[in-house]
Motif scaffolding. Structure first.
Motif, PDB file in Angstrom:
ATOM      1  N   GLY A  18      -9.605 -14.569 -23.377  1.00  0.00           N
ATOM      2  CA  GLY A  18     -10.785 -14.789 -22.559  1.00  0.00           C
ATOM      3  C   GLY A  18     -11.933 -13.882 -22.963  1.00  0.00           C
ATOM      4  O   GLY A  18     -11.850 -13.109 -23.924  1.00  0.00           O
ATOM      5  N   THR A  35      -0.344 -10.650 -21.606  1.00  0.00           N
ATOM      6  CA  THR A  35       0.501 -11.834 -21.399  1.00  0.00           C
ATOM      7  C   THR A  35       1.966 -11.582 -21.724  1.00  0.00           C
ATOM      8  O   THR A  35       2.832 -12.357 -21.330  1.00  0.00           O
ATOM      9  CB  THR A  35       0.018 -12.996 -22.276  1.00  0.00           C
ATOM     10  N   LEU A  91      -6.817 -18.461 -21.718  1.00  0.00           N
ATOM     11  CA  LEU A  91      -7.273 -17.989 -20.411  1.00  0.00           C
ATOM     12  C   LEU A  91      -8.783 -18.112 -20.318  1.00  0.00           C
ATOM     13  O   LEU A  91      -9.511 -17.695 -21.238  1.00  0.00           O
ATOM     14  CB  LEU A  91      -6.870 -16.523 -20.218  1.00  0.00           C
ATOM     15  N   SER A  92      -9.281 -18.653 -19.213  1.00  0.00           N
ATOM     16  CA  SER A  92     -10.704 -18.704 -18.920  1.00  0.00           C
ATOM     17  C   SER A  92     -11.460 -19.424 -20.036  1.00  0.00           C
ATOM     18  O   SER A  92     -11.205 -20.604 -20.283  1.00  0.00           O
ATOM     19  CB  SER A  92     -11.229 -17.282 -18.686  1.00  0.00           C
ATOM     20  N   GLY A 137      -8.993 -20.776 -22.176  1.00  0.00           N
ATOM     21  CA  GLY A 137      -8.358 -21.948 -21.599  1.00  0.00           C
ATOM     22  C   GLY A 137      -9.210 -23.184 -21.786  1.00  0.00           C
ATOM     23  O   GLY A 137      -8.699 -24.274 -22.090  1.00  0.00           O
ATOM     24  N   HIS A 187      -5.052 -21.783 -18.478  1.00  0.00           N
ATOM     25  CA  HIS A 187      -5.022 -20.862 -17.341  1.00  0.00           C
ATOM     26  C   HIS A 187      -6.447 -20.522 -16.941  1.00  0.00           C
ATOM     27  O   HIS A 187      -7.216 -19.968 -17.727  1.00  0.00           O
ATOM     28  CB  HIS A 187      -4.278 -19.576 -17.723  1.00  0.00           C
ATOM     29  N   SER A 188      -6.831 -20.917 -15.722  1.00  0.00           N
ATOM     30  CA  SER A 188      -8.156 -20.593 -15.176  1.00  0.00           C
ATOM     31  C   SER A 188      -9.273 -21.109 -16.070  1.00  0.00           C
ATOM     32  O   SER A 188     -10.284 -20.432 -16.257  1.00  0.00           O
ATOM     33  CB  SER A 188      -8.291 -19.074 -14.982  1.00  0.00           C
ATOM     34  N   HIS A 217      -3.902 -21.995 -12.007  1.00  0.00           N
ATOM     35  CA  HIS A 217      -5.201 -21.604 -11.454  1.00  0.00           C
ATOM     36  C   HIS A 217      -4.984 -20.968 -10.090  1.00  0.00           C
ATOM     37  O   HIS A 217      -4.156 -21.420  -9.298  1.00  0.00           O
ATOM     38  CB  HIS A 217      -6.121 -22.817 -11.303  1.00  0.00           C
ATOM     39  N   HIS A 253      -9.169 -14.506 -10.669  1.00  0.00           N
ATOM     40  CA  HIS A 253      -9.367 -14.977 -12.045  1.00  0.00           C
ATOM     41  C   HIS A 253      -8.587 -14.065 -12.983  1.00  0.00           C
ATOM     42  O   HIS A 253      -9.117 -13.101 -13.531  1.00  0.00           O
ATOM     43  CB  HIS A 253     -10.864 -14.949 -12.381  1.00  0.00           C
ATOM     44  N   TRP A 267      -4.550 -13.692 -15.426  1.00  0.00           N
ATOM     45  CA  TRP A 267      -3.313 -14.273 -15.953  1.00  0.00           C
ATOM     46  C   TRP A 267      -2.153 -13.945 -15.016  1.00  0.00           C
ATOM     47  O   TRP A 267      -1.825 -12.780 -14.803  1.00  0.00           O
ATOM     48  CB  TRP A 267      -3.045 -13.730 -17.352  1.00  0.00           C
ATOM     49  N   TYR A 277      -7.657  -8.574 -16.926  1.00  0.00           N
ATOM     50  CA  TYR A 277      -7.587  -9.871 -16.248  1.00  0.00           C
ATOM     51  C   TYR A 277      -6.148 -10.347 -16.106  1.00  0.00           C
ATOM     52  O   TYR A 277      -5.772 -11.428 -16.567  1.00  0.00           O
ATOM     53  CB  TYR A 277      -8.456 -10.904 -16.966  1.00  0.00           C
ATOM     54  N   THR A 278      -5.321  -9.557 -15.480  1.00  0.00           N
ATOM     55  CA  THR A 278      -3.935  -9.924 -15.217  1.00  0.00           C
ATOM     56  C   THR A 278      -3.635  -9.735 -13.734  1.00  0.00           C
ATOM     57  O   THR A 278      -4.268  -8.919 -13.060  1.00  0.00           O
ATOM     58  CB  THR A 278      -2.947  -9.078 -16.034  1.00  0.00           C
TER      59      THR A 278
END
Length: 375
Positions: free
Chosen positions: A133, A145, A214-215, A218, A238-239, A280, A341, A343, A352-353
């Motif tokens: 992302g 991840t 992701l984002s 994604g 994902h998202s 999501h 927002h 993972w 961002y997890t």
């Protein structure tokens, strides 16, 4: 960042509030005035010393989760998953290789990192292409991840294409640019080229090549599965957003917040080309959860939320839906209740997890390996 740029980014936050309260037309007009260096009150401004790129505007609107600083870049090329943060996904004692490479073609050049699991497998292995992302890189995404540990456990390769700041100041994949939404052009051509290079240089099972992200990654994974259905057997988003959701910055902001989709989004709605697994959070304030439903419109005519809520080991509840298109193509939709927002099930060492969610990485791998290329 100059004071003028700070003022500009502040005005973009005002634009986001307009998008929420007044709608995309008003927000778009505000953004266009700001991009011309004019205040919302139509008072002329001096031009900033450093030109603000549209991608910086998008990044300015992204929330910064606590503890989301990127880990320092790692130099090692050999990894022991049993000793690293990856360990919760298995206790393999093999030492894999995680190396940096570069790929170039007519569309440009991109670096990427490749994880090869330890041990001589003696057979073609699956390949998962992971698209990070905004603000992330390969190392950060791999840590967050824990996909390399799963690769070690199940015996597959993982490629992490890297978006450089020269292509996007915030390292976002340019999913909203028409030139980066088409086969054989721009970033799709580069990502497909990296995929084929790994397939040519390693023993890869051509029927088990997958793409996930992701984002912004994604959204680009959704582009890749539409543009290259002969290359990827399935995709994980994902998202993210559907392919063709936007054609410029204003339409990207509108799509991210659940507004009107771009005309190109009809390609995904017309019919799925490969199996798809979607994650999501319904508390995502960066990419509205309605985008997950739009990704799955062609599966059983849409997504109904009548699945039974379940609780993940981390604590969050989620609703899982299994869907099948009229052509018999499978999809799964993981709606994670209260999730931001981020993972799901990821490591706190990555950005961002959300460790409290269901394990998106493990579930994607399960879904992928159950869906080889459909002839």
């Amino acid at each position: 960042m100059t004071k003028m740029n700070e003022e500009f980014l502040a005005s973009m936050r005002e634009a986001m509030e307009l998008l929420r309260t007044a709608g995309p037309l008003e927000a778009t007009g505000f953004i266009q005035r700001a991009l011309r260096g004019i205040d919302a009150g139509a008072q002329p401004r001096a031009q900033p010393e450093t030109r603000v790129q549209p991608a910086q505007v998008v990044e300015a609107l992204l929330p910064r989760p606590a503890g989301a600083e990127r880990p320092a870049a790692r130099e090692e090329t050999r990894v022991r998953p049993d000793k690293a943060e990856h360990a919760p996904h298995g206790d393999s004692h093999g030492a894999g290789h995680f190396s940096a490479r570069t790929y170039a073609n007519h569309a440009g050049q991109r670096g990427y990192k490749l994880y090869v699991p330890g041990g001589d497998k003696g057979r073609p292995m699956p390949l998962v292409v992971m698209l990070h992302g905004c603000t992330q890189d390969a190392d950060d995404f791999a840590v967050g991840t824990r996909m390399n540990a799963l690769a070690e456990r199940h015996g597959f390769l993982v490629a992490y294409p890297v978006q450089p700041m020269t292509a996007n100041p915030s390292r976002c994949w340019n999913w909203f640019n028409p030139a980066d939404q088409q086969r054989a052009l721009g970033e799709p051509a580069l990502i497909a080229g990296i995929t084929r290079e790994v397939m040519a240089s390693h023993q890869v099972d051509a029927d088990r090549v997958y793409v996930a992200g992701l984002s912004a990654g994604g959204a680009m994974a959704a582009v890749m599965i539409q543009a290259y259905p002969e290359l990827y057997a399935a995709a994980g988003v994902h998202s993210g957003l559907p392919c063709g959701s936007a054609h410029d910055l204003p339409s990207a902001l509108a799509a991210m917040h659940g507004g009107k989709m771009g005309a190109g989004a009809g390609a995904a709605e017309a019919g799925p080309r490969r199996p798809l697994i979607v994650f999501h959070g319904d508390a995502d304030t960066t990419v509205h959860v309605s985008n997950a439903g739009r990704l799955l419109l062609a599966f059983e005519g849409g997504v109904s939320l009548d699945g039974k809520p379940q609780r993940s080991r981390g604590g969050r509840t989620f609703t899982l839906r299994h869907l099948t298109s009229p052509d018999g193509i499978d999809a799964e939709y993981w709606l994670i209740h209260g999730a931001p927002h981020a993972w799901a099930g990821g490591s706190a060492r990555g950005s961002y997890t959300d460790a409290s969610g269901p394990d998106a990485s493990a579930e994607m791998v399960r879904f992928f390996l159950a869906h080889p290329m459909r002839k």
